[in-house]
Enzyme design. Structure first.
Site, PDB file in Angstrom:
ATOM      1  N   GLN A  50      39.234  -4.366  90.124  1.00 46.27           N
ATOM      2  CA  GLN A  50      39.507  -3.311  91.107  1.00 46.27           C
ATOM      3  C   GLN A  50      38.714  -3.467  92.400  1.00 46.27           C
ATOM      4  O   GLN A  50      39.037  -2.845  93.400  1.00 46.27           O
ATOM      5  CB  GLN A  50      39.210  -1.924  90.502  1.00 46.27           C
ATOM      6  N   LEU A  93      41.587   4.849  89.905  1.00 43.99           N
ATOM      7  CA  LEU A  93      41.027   4.791  91.260  1.00 43.99           C
ATOM      8  C   LEU A  93      41.869   3.893  92.171  1.00 43.99           C
ATOM      9  O   LEU A  93      41.794   4.018  93.392  1.00 43.99           O
ATOM     10  CB  LEU A  93      39.578   4.293  91.209  1.00 43.99           C
ATOM     11  N   HIS A 134      42.438   1.310  79.175  1.00 48.24           N
ATOM     12  CA  HIS A 134      42.826   1.306  80.598  1.00 48.24           C
ATOM     13  C   HIS A 134      42.082   0.186  81.353  1.00 48.24           C
ATOM     14  O   HIS A 134      42.689  -0.565  82.124  1.00 48.24           O
ATOM     15  CB  HIS A 134      42.493   2.688  81.182  1.00 48.24           C
TER      16      HIS A 134
HETATM   17  O1  GNR Z   1      38.494   7.757  86.695  1.00 47.68           O
HETATM   18  C1  GNR Z   1      39.331   7.446  85.854  1.00 47.68           C
HETATM   19  N1  GNR Z   1      39.772   8.392  84.996  1.00 47.68           N
HETATM   20  C2  GNR Z   1      40.566   8.135  83.901  1.00 47.68           C
HETATM   21  C3  GNR Z   1      41.169   9.213  83.264  1.00 47.68           C
HETATM   22  C4  GNR Z   1      41.966   9.019  82.171  1.00 47.68           C
HETATM   23  C5  GNR Z   1      42.168   7.735  81.699  1.00 47.68           C
HETATM   24  C6  GNR Z   1      41.599   6.649  82.332  1.00 47.68           C
HETATM   25  C7  GNR Z   1      40.791   6.850  83.427  1.00 47.68           C
HETATM   26  S1  GNR Z   1      40.043   5.494  84.194  1.00 47.68           S
HETATM   27  C8  GNR Z   1      39.864   6.065  85.815  1.00 47.68           C
HETATM   28  C9  GNR Z   1      39.043   5.106  86.645  1.00 47.68           C
HETATM   29  C10 GNR Z   1      39.796   3.807  86.808  1.00 47.68           C
HETATM   30  O2  GNR Z   1      40.719   3.631  87.537  1.00 47.68           O
HETATM   31  N2  GNR Z   1      39.430   2.811  86.051  1.00 47.68           N
HETATM   32  O3  GNR Z   1      40.080   1.651  86.094  1.00 47.68           O
HETATM   33 NI    NI Z   2      42.117   2.152  86.722  1.00 48.87          NI
END
Ligand code: GNR
Ligand code: NI
Length: 169
Positions: A50, A93, A134
């Site tokens: 990222q 993000l 994720h």
């Molecule tokens: O901030 C983030 N919140 C989130 C909420 C639910 C499931 C996954 C996340 S990860 C995310 C930050 C992000 O983009 N990480 O890659």
């Molecule tokens: Ni993410």
């Protein structure tokens, strides 16, 4: 140092990250920059992809606002076991302003190395398990939109493509 977080559809978000061979001072500095960037955002997790660094590193901190921070560093992570299924809202993000329900395994067992290169295994459930899945997706160039149906995907793509064009004006 706070780094710039890439936004979809930046092609660097599709790069597959490479394994980290050694925790050199440069890699440790990258981990520290990632932590600073994640807390500044703020986010629950951040993958090196990222910020345009194609290394297999992600961080997660799922502590609540009134809890002490609980930073976890995952280098060369692998999910070795998945159990159950859960659906819940996720944000990213790299997709500012987007929240969508995504289906994941409910529990995972993950194997990785920490900031010092020491191997560990961890059983996770709840938000921690979701965040790990994720973030691991990011290291393989897989994004939230890839888990959405065609309709939602097109709505999200239009919204962020429009914003990216506006940002270059
Ligand atoms: O901030 C983030 N919140 C989130 C909420 C639910 C499931 C996954 C996340 S990860 C995310 C930050 C992000 O983009 N990480 O890659
Ligand atoms: Ni993410």
């Amino acid at each position: 140092m706070i780094r710039k977080i890439l936004h979809y559809p930046d092609p660097r978000l599709r790069q597959k990250a490479e394994p980290v061979l050694e925790m050199t001072p440069e890699m440790k500095k990258l981990v520290d920059d990632m932590a600073e960037t994640m807390y500044a955002a703020p986010g629950v997790g951040l993958a090196a992809t990222q910020i345009g660094e194609p290394h297999r590193i992600f961080l997660v901190d799922v502590a609540g606002e009134d809890e002490p921070s609980d930073l976890r560093v995952f280098i060369n992570p692998e999910i070795v076991e998945r159990r159950g299924e859960c659906v819940g809202p996720e944000g990213c993000l790299s997709f500012p302003g987007v929240t969508e329900d995504i289906k994941r395994a409910a529990e995972v067992r993950v194997r990785a190395q920490d900031r010092d290169g020491k191997s560990f295994e961890l059983e996770a459930e709840g938000l921690l398990a979701v965040a790990i899945q994720h973030e691991l997706d990011h290291l393989d160039g897989v994004l939230m939109v890839d888990h959405m149906g065609m309709l939602k995907r097109r709505i999200v793509q239009r919204k962020l493509q429009k914003r990216a064009i506006e940002a270059t004006r």
